[in-house]
Structure formats: structure tokens, C-alpha cells
Design an enzyme around this catalytic site. Sequence first.
Site, mmCIF file in Angstrom:
data_model
loop_
_atom_site.group_PDB
_atom_site.id
_atom_site.type_symbol
_atom_site.label_atom_id
_atom_site.label_comp_id
_atom_site.label_asym_id
_atom_site.label_seq_id
_atom_site.Cartn_x
_atom_site.Cartn_y
_atom_site.Cartn_z
ATOM 1 N N HIS A 260 0.844 -1.205 0.000
ATOM 2 C CA HIS A 260 0.000 0.000 0.000
ATOM 3 C C HIS A 260 0.877 1.252 0.000
ATOM 4 O O HIS A 260 0.575 2.235 -0.686
ATOM 5 C CB HIS A 260 -0.881 0.043 1.254
ATOM 6 C CG HIS A 260 -1.877 -1.073 1.345
ATOM 7 N ND1 HIS A 260 -1.814 -2.044 2.297
ATOM 8 C CD2 HIS A 260 -2.968 -1.352 0.585
ATOM 9 C CE1 HIS A 260 -2.827 -2.889 2.144
ATOM 10 N NE2 HIS A 260 -3.539 -2.488 1.099
ATOM 11 N N LYS B 40 -1.000 -7.073 -7.791
ATOM 12 C CA LYS B 40 -1.299 -8.360 -7.147
ATOM 13 C C LYS B 40 -2.743 -8.791 -7.408
ATOM 14 O O LYS B 40 -3.008 -9.945 -7.673
ATOM 15 C CB LYS B 40 -1.031 -8.321 -5.645
ATOM 16 C CG LYS B 40 -1.084 -9.731 -5.063
ATOM 17 C CD LYS B 40 -0.767 -9.779 -3.617
ATOM 18 C CE LYS B 40 -1.964 -9.524 -2.763
ATOM 19 N NZ LYS B 40 -3.065 -10.480 -2.911
ATOM 20 N N ASP B 41 -3.661 -7.813 -7.372
ATOM 21 C CA ASP B 41 -5.065 -8.140 -7.662
ATOM 22 C C ASP B 41 -5.322 -7.823 -9.132
ATOM 23 O O ASP B 41 -6.061 -6.891 -9.468
ATOM 24 C CB ASP B 41 -5.993 -7.335 -6.740
ATOM 25 C CG ASP B 41 -5.818 -7.756 -5.298
ATOM 26 O OD1 ASP B 41 -6.046 -8.930 -4.991
ATOM 27 O OD2 ASP B 41 -5.417 -6.919 -4.465
ATOM 28 N N SER C 78 -2.654 -8.034 2.968
ATOM 29 C CA SER C 78 -3.182 -7.827 4.321
ATOM 30 C C SER C 78 -3.520 -9.159 4.973
ATOM 31 O O SER C 78 -3.489 -9.293 6.188
ATOM 32 C CB SER C 78 -4.435 -6.964 4.256
ATOM 33 O OG SER C 78 -4.134 -5.755 3.602
HETATM 34 O O1 PAF Z 1 -8.121 -4.094 -3.342
HETATM 35 C C1 PAF Z 1 -8.753 -3.730 -2.322
HETATM 36 O O2 PAF Z 1 -8.203 -3.519 -1.231
HETATM 37 C C2 PAF Z 1 -10.257 -3.566 -2.414
HETATM 38 O O3 PAF Z 1 -10.809 -4.518 -3.259
HETATM 39 C C3 PAF Z 1 -10.681 -2.141 -2.827
HETATM 40 C C4 PAF Z 1 -10.194 -1.801 -4.227
HETATM 41 C C5 PAF Z 1 -10.136 -1.143 -1.820
HETATM 42 C C6 PAF Z 1 -12.207 -2.040 -2.835
HETATM 43 O O4 PAF Z 1 -12.750 -2.315 -1.586
#
Ligand code: PAF
Length: 293
Positions: free
Chosen positions: A46, A158-159, A195
Site C-alpha cells: 500500500h 497483485k489483484d 493484508s
Molecule cells: O483491493 C482492495 O483492497 C479492495 O478490493 C478495494 C479496491 C479497496 C475495494 O474495496
Amino acid sequence: MRSVKFNKNLKIFNRKDTIQIYLDDLRSSGKSIGFVPTMGALHAGHLSLIDAARKKADVVVCSIFVNPTQFNDKKDLENYPRPIEDDLKKLRQPGCDVLFLPEVDEMYIDSEFWEIELGNLDKILEGKIRPGHYQGVTQIVKKLFDILKPEFAFFGQKDYQQIKVIEFMVKKLNIRVKLIICPIIREIDGLAMSSRNINLLPEERLQAIALFQSLTLARELFKTKSVSRIKKEVQIFLRSCPGIEMEYFEIFNARTFKSINSKNAKTIIALVAARIGKIRIIDNMYLNKLNTY
Ligand code: PAF
């Protein structure tokens, strides 16, 4: 021009109307807004998004909101880590200017309906395993974009499927925001930061590096083997790893997000998901591009 004065005190807003007024003011004085949406439990991944936002925008806004509509499993929502004091400490380091920290009833009214057609994107991989997940993600991201109206929004590679889903929504709904994808940040042994890693037991934490190993193996095999051979060998590897319950290992065209059988695509990505004990871990890596770790 970027101003350092925003760095000194993190401004925290719980309400959408007050943050809207605050950001409208900044926007009308010519400041650009870079937005980092999160669900908290902040880690170096982050913070790298915040760094990237800092470089690109005048004002960096981060949100922390554990969004209930994207959890298809109630237990998963309950167990999601919420170390808010720790998060605030991290955000008070220079980098982030504004935090949006709403409660659930600030973001949702009781009987809310949301549905967006996402083509095949919410029917495969994560979308198949977590039905409704991407409906929830798009619902909250659309709300956050509407409230904060950022010029740039930063998401971690990552996502990867989430990025494709948000890209699709932004295009479909003509949302005026530029999406910036930032590289995966890894622990020293290669585990992608997440996380959820906090919830891994010590033994599971050690076993979890199998995902990174499977991706580096795929990358190595990519030099000489066919796509179907790579898939076979990596799946055999993952099935042999103790504690790892593989959910999928796939090789996709990174742009179209479709499965491929040949190596013709410009950018090819391997995606993996596994359960380790009670925790799900996902990871990915480009196979023919050099910038990922
Ligand atoms: O990737 C995330 O942490 C969540 O899916 C997001 C984009 C904050 C939406 O809740």
C-alpha cells in the site's frame, strides 16, 4: 505544483459531504488528486501505491473501508484484519495527505441494489470462486470515485483481475479517472505482500512461498516449453507442495484476460490461487516482461 504543506498533518474525514467540500476546494485551486483505495491493514505494498501517487498528483487521498459487499463469506469479513491505530501511524508518515475513513452506513443505505455486467470477467478465476466479489468491488469503487473524483487511482498488480474489472467499469461507465498499476511488492522470500498474510500461522507462512516459486518456475519454463507444458509442470509442482491446496494456475493474455495456448500475445501473465489452511492467497507474474520483482 506539488505542495509539501499537505504532508504535515494527515486530514481524516469520516463523512462524504465534508471530504467532498474539502477536495472540491483543492480541485478548484488547480490541484490534482491521486487516490489509493484500501481496506486497511496497510503494508509496504500500500505504501508503494502512496509513493506512486505522491509522484504523480498534488494531493494524495487514501481510503480505508472494509467493504462488506465484496465478501461472499461472512467469516472472511469478520476475520479481515482491522489494525486501525497501526494504519494511522503509517499514514502519518509523509506521503498521504487525506484519509477517508467512513463507517458502513455512510457508504450504504439499507436496500441498495447494484449490478454491472462485466462480461466474462466476473465468471472466471476469482470471479468463479468468489461469486459476487467483483460486483461488490465495482459497487464500492464507483462510489469512491463519485465522492473523491480523483484524476488518478492507484491499484496493485497483485489483484490483477480486479484491475481488469475496474478498467472495464471505467470504460463502460465513462468515468474520468486514469488508472495506474503498480508492481507487486514482495517479502524477502518472494511472498507477495497482502493484508491477509497476517493471518497465516508460522508454518503456513513458510509454505506460502510455494506460490512465488510456482510463478518463477513458470517464468523459467517459459523460455523453452509450450504453454500447456508449463501449466502441467507447474500444477504438478503445486500439488506436491505441503500445505498448499491449489485452486488454479492459469496462463492468460494480460491485455484481453483470456486463457492462451500459444506464446503470441504481447504480455503474458501467469495467475495462481491457493488455500493454505484457512487463508486464500493469490499471486501473479508476467512471463515475458521484466518488471515484476
Ligand atoms: O483491493 C482492495 O483492497 C479492495 O478490493 C478495494 C479496491 C479497496 C475495494 O474495496
